[in-house]
Scaffold this motif. Structure first.
Motif, PDB file in Angstrom:
ATOM      1  N   LYS A   2       0.788  -1.182  -0.025  1.00  0.00           N
ATOM      2  CA  LYS A   2       0.146  -0.012  -0.166  1.00  0.00           C
ATOM      3  C   LYS A   2       0.792   1.184  -0.045  1.00  0.00           C
ATOM      4  O   LYS A   2       1.975   1.374   0.690  1.00  0.00           O
ATOM      5  CB  LYS A   2      -0.860  -0.085   1.140  1.00  0.00           C
ATOM      6  N   ALA A   3       0.310   2.275  -0.356  1.00  0.00           N
ATOM      7  CA  ALA A   3       1.344   3.452  -0.955  1.00  0.00           C
ATOM      8  C   ALA A   3       0.062   4.680  -1.064  1.00  0.00           C
ATOM      9  O   ALA A   3      -0.861   4.473  -1.514  1.00  0.00           O
ATOM     10  CB  ALA A   3       2.303   3.323  -1.894  1.00  0.00           C
ATOM     11  N   ALA A   4       0.599   6.084  -0.781  1.00  0.00           N
ATOM     12  CA  ALA A   4      -0.066   6.988  -1.226  1.00  0.00           C
ATOM     13  C   ALA A   4       0.714   7.403  -2.496  1.00  0.00           C
ATOM     14  O   ALA A   4       1.798   7.340  -2.867  1.00  0.00           O
ATOM     15  CB  ALA A   4       0.378   8.335  -0.320  1.00  0.00           C
ATOM     16  N   VAL A   5      -0.318   7.717  -3.654  1.00  0.00           N
ATOM     17  CA  VAL A   5      -0.122   7.577  -5.025  1.00  0.00           C
ATOM     18  C   VAL A   5      -0.738   8.824  -5.805  1.00  0.00           C
ATOM     19  O   VAL A   5      -1.738   9.222  -5.517  1.00  0.00           O
ATOM     20  CB  VAL A   5      -0.504   6.167  -5.896  1.00  0.00           C
ATOM     21  N   THR A  32      11.706  -0.868   5.314  1.00  0.00           N
ATOM     22  CA  THR A  32       9.969  -0.716   5.927  1.00  0.00           C
ATOM     23  C   THR A  32       9.953   0.344   6.507  1.00  0.00           C
ATOM     24  O   THR A  32      10.605   0.934   7.479  1.00  0.00           O
ATOM     25  CB  THR A  32       9.949  -2.003   6.918  1.00  0.00           C
ATOM     26  N   VAL A  33       8.974   1.200   6.072  1.00  0.00           N
ATOM     27  CA  VAL A  33       8.514   2.582   6.354  1.00  0.00           C
ATOM     28  C   VAL A  33       7.643   2.625   7.487  1.00  0.00           C
ATOM     29  O   VAL A  33       6.908   1.919   7.717  1.00  0.00           O
ATOM     30  CB  VAL A  33       7.979   3.651   5.291  1.00  0.00           C
ATOM     31  N   LYS A  34       8.117   3.586   8.596  1.00  0.00           N
ATOM     32  CA  LYS A  34       7.524   3.767   9.628  1.00  0.00           C
ATOM     33  C   LYS A  34       6.610   5.233   9.683  1.00  0.00           C
ATOM     34  O   LYS A  34       5.272   5.113  10.155  1.00  0.00           O
ATOM     35  CB  LYS A  34       8.354   3.802  10.892  1.00  0.00           C
ATOM     36  N   ALA A  35       7.328   6.168   9.330  1.00  0.00           N
ATOM     37  CA  ALA A  35       6.601   7.549   9.578  1.00  0.00           C
ATOM     38  C   ALA A  35       7.166   8.263   8.457  1.00  0.00           C
ATOM     39  O   ALA A  35       8.394   8.426   8.261  1.00  0.00           O
ATOM     40  CB  ALA A  35       6.725   8.052  10.831  1.00  0.00           C
ATOM     41  N   PRO A  63       4.647  10.288  -3.131  1.00  0.00           N
ATOM     42  CA  PRO A  63       5.390  11.490  -2.579  1.00  0.00           C
ATOM     43  C   PRO A  63       6.327  10.956  -1.315  1.00  0.00           C
ATOM     44  O   PRO A  63       6.308   9.912  -0.922  1.00  0.00           O
ATOM     45  CB  PRO A  63       4.274  12.424  -2.127  1.00  0.00           C
ATOM     46  N   GLY A  64       6.761  12.045  -1.004  1.00  0.00           N
ATOM     47  CA  GLY A  64       7.628  11.740   0.381  1.00  0.00           C
ATOM     48  C   GLY A  64       9.135  11.566   0.035  1.00  0.00           C
ATOM     49  O   GLY A  64       9.644  10.377  -0.493  1.00  0.00           O
ATOM     50  N   VAL A  82      15.233   6.991  -2.298  1.00  0.00           N
ATOM     51  CA  VAL A  82      15.416   6.853  -3.730  1.00  0.00           C
ATOM     52  C   VAL A  82      14.082   6.672  -4.422  1.00  0.00           C
ATOM     53  O   VAL A  82      13.508   7.528  -5.214  1.00  0.00           O
ATOM     54  CB  VAL A  82      16.144   5.651  -4.147  1.00  0.00           C
ATOM     55  N   SER A  83      13.196   5.699  -3.848  1.00  0.00           N
ATOM     56  CA  SER A  83      11.726   5.906  -4.357  1.00  0.00           C
ATOM     57  C   SER A  83      11.004   6.705  -3.437  1.00  0.00           C
ATOM     58  O   SER A  83      11.479   7.079  -2.286  1.00  0.00           O
ATOM     59  CB  SER A  83      11.109   4.574  -4.114  1.00  0.00           C
ATOM     60  N   GLY A  84       9.663   6.900  -3.570  1.00  0.00           N
ATOM     61  CA  GLY A  84       8.950   7.778  -2.703  1.00  0.00           C
ATOM     62  C   GLY A  84       8.507   7.002  -1.383  1.00  0.00           C
ATOM     63  O   GLY A  84       8.480   5.865  -1.473  1.00  0.00           O
ATOM     64  N   MET A  85       8.731   8.085  -0.236  1.00  0.00           N
ATOM     65  CA  MET A  85       8.804   7.315   1.059  1.00  0.00           C
ATOM     66  C   MET A  85       7.359   6.935   1.614  1.00  0.00           C
ATOM     67  O   MET A  85       7.169   6.334   2.604  1.00  0.00           O
ATOM     68  CB  MET A  85       9.527   8.154   2.103  1.00  0.00           C
ATOM     69  N   MET A  86       6.349   7.498   0.953  1.00  0.00           N
ATOM     70  CA  MET A  86       4.961   7.422   1.851  1.00  0.00           C
ATOM     71  C   MET A  86       4.395   6.263   1.307  1.00  0.00           C
ATOM     72  O   MET A  86       3.311   6.067   0.658  1.00  0.00           O
ATOM     73  CB  MET A  86       4.007   8.507   1.367  1.00  0.00           C
ATOM     74  N   ALA A  87       5.008   5.173   1.869  1.00  0.00           N
ATOM     75  CA  ALA A  87       4.404   3.843   1.494  1.00  0.00           C
ATOM     76  C   ALA A  87       4.905   2.634   2.061  1.00  0.00           C
ATOM     77  O   ALA A  87       5.730   3.110   3.464  1.00  0.00           O
ATOM     78  CB  ALA A  87       5.134   3.481  -0.218  1.00  0.00           C
TER      79      ALA A  87
END
Length: 323
Positions: A2-5, A32-35, A63-64, A82-87
């Protein structure tokens, strides 16, 4: 995952299922993204309005630019994406990671770096702050402005003057280290009179400006000399919340010992960026963990991204998406 797209037909992200990013070379690592903090920078890049964004691709994007994440071995770090972090997953640069103290909250750790870099790079490297300096922070009521107040005090400023529109946030600045505050009301004469009185008694040596626009014109008019010797002033533009353009009189430039510069992506040499990651951010994380740097956050779930992207949070608060 899942991600913000953000899709090409919209500036606001949607919660969606996307493929997991892939590591492209040995200088990247999957985390693994936390915040992730939602910053003006992220919104500007997402909309294509930030000077660093260039032309926007006609493809969906996440984004992010940075966030708090976990490495495979469980270590928690701040990372630049490197890739968007909001995921749920992201790839980050191996050489742009900073360990986070165990006791520091995920939301604060995610919100702190942008504010610290936006304040410390201007104070330390552009203005070259010294103990005893008198610092004016134009736009001190925002997240980065409030951080600049605290760091200016930590770096040894003798006097700190903060300006801002939000009177509630302005009233909180003395507790963070400000000695004087001036409310921006749009009434130019009153603003100038207060600033002139302060500059006359304790000459301003550093201006950190997050607003630009009309207030920058007024501040520069106060600094204008009258043909006598003037004290050196470092004026650093960091943001332009009040407008991108100003009128600048040549008489001001000639009449005062003025260094006018900017602090932002593209203006920092590599060695300063390296110090931000190896010295400034680790020190800031430590200070925050010890309760010596204050930052307020408002949190939201990644699944609610469509509804919170444009949310107005209280002045001085940073919205943080918890993944």
């Amino acid at each position: 995952m899942k991600a913000a797209v953000i899709y090409p037909d919209s500036e606001s992200p949607r919660y969606a299922e996307v493929a997991e990013p892939q590591v492209q070379n040995e200088n990247e690592v999957l985390v693994t993204v936390k915040a992730v903090a939602v910053k003006h920078l992220d919104k500007g890049i997402a909309s294509g309005k930030h000077y660093s964004s260039g032309s926007q691709p006609a493809t969906p994007r996440i984004p992010g630019v940075d966030g708090v994440c976990l490495l495979d071995d469980g270590r928690r770090v701040y990372g630049m994406g490197v890739s968007g972090m909001m995921a749920e997953k992201a790839t980050i640069h191996k050489d742009r990671m900073v360990p986070i103290p165990d006791g520091l909250d995920d939301a604060i750790a995610a919100a702190l770096p942008n504010a610290v870099i936006g304040a410390a790079m201007a104070l330390k490297f552009k203005a070259k702050i010294q103990a005893g300096d008198v610092v004016l922070i134009n736009g001190a009521t925002g997240v980065t402005g409030r951080m600049a107040v605290q760091l200016a005090r930590y770096y040894g400023a003798k006097k700190i003057i903060g300006t801002g529109r939000n009177q509630q946030s302005l009233s909180e600045l003395p507790a963070l280290g400000a000695d004087e505050t001036i409310v921006i009301t749009g009434y130019d004469v009153g603003f100038v009179a207060q600033l002139e009185a302060l500059h006359k008694t304790t000459p301003i040596s550093i201006v950190i400006d997050y607003l630009w626009g009309r207030t920058a014109e007024l501040i520069l008019s106060v600094l204008k000399g009258n043909g006598m010797f003037t004290n050196p002033v470092s004026y650093v533009s960091v943001g332009s919340m009040s407008g991108d353009l100003i009128q600048l009189s040549a008489a001001i430039v000639r009449s005062v010992d003025l260094q006018l510069t900017g602090s932002g992506m593209g203006s920092w040499p590599k060695e300063h960026v390296a110090k931000a990651l190896t010295e400034i951010l680790p020190e800031a994380f430590r200070l925050a963990d010890e309760g010596k740097l204050k930052l307020e956050t408002t949190t939201a779930k990644l699944s609610d991204i469509s509804g919170v992207w444009e949310r107005n949070v209280p002045a001085g608060n940073r919205l943080v998406v918890m993944v």
